[in-house]
Design an enzyme around this catalytic site. Sequence first.
Site, PDB file in Angstrom:
ATOM      1  CG  HIS A   1      -2.015  -0.954   1.190  1.00 29.23           C
ATOM      2  ND1 HIS A   1      -3.207  -0.720   1.830  1.00 29.23           N
ATOM      3  CD2 HIS A   1      -2.147  -2.161   0.600  1.00 29.23           C
ATOM      4  CE1 HIS A   1      -4.028  -1.737   1.641  1.00 29.23           C
ATOM      5  NE2 HIS A   1      -3.396  -2.634   0.896  1.00 29.23           N
TER       6      HIS A   1
ATOM      7  CD  GLU B  38      -2.147   4.476   3.144  1.00 26.52           C
ATOM      8  OE1 GLU B  38      -3.312   4.793   3.408  1.00 26.52           O
ATOM      9  OE2 GLU B  38      -1.855   3.590   2.303  1.00 26.52           O
TER      10      GLU B  38
ATOM     11  CB  CYS C 166      -6.940   0.052   4.627  1.00 22.42           C
ATOM     12  SG  CYS C 166      -5.233  -0.558   4.732  1.00 22.42           S
TER      13      CYS C 166
ATOM     14  CB  CYS D 257      -2.448   1.971   5.906  1.00 19.07           C
ATOM     15  SG  CYS D 257      -1.923   1.082   4.410  1.00 19.07           S
TER      16      CYS D 257
END
Length: 154
Positions: free
Chosen positions: A53, A55, A83, A86
């Site tokens: 992801h 992040e 999410c 993260c």
Amino acid sequence: MTIDEQYMQEALNEAQKAFDMDEVPIGAVIVYEGQIIGRGYNRRNTDKNPLCHAEIAAIDEAAKWMGDWRLEGCTLYVTIEPCPMCAGAIVQARIPKVVFGARNPKAGCAGSVVDLFHQEKLNHQVEVEEGVLLAECAGKMKSFFGRFRKGQDG
């Protein structure tokens, strides 16, 4: 353009990299003392890895730059509300502030689904600012999923 908008534009630039790779267009940057020290964009499909992801990539790069897992004094800018994974990484990294563009009604953990950033039982809470370049961040996602759906239908 405000400072927050300038950094969010950098996150949108990262999101464009994901978009160009047919990845969900989420981008992130981490800022420390006025300098971007971490960048990332979504690469889950490309790398065949659920951890890839935006992040997480930005946190990894920033931690290497800082030489520490604690990212105290940093601000994370991300185009879409983080999410659960993260948000957990943000708390673990002790990032004090997150600025995001658009909400994530299906998986957002800054208040949309749950709020991991303000759990009193956790050892770290995170200041949150939302809605920075909202139209641009939401538009990037809408454009991507519109393109994706057209590809599925066509």
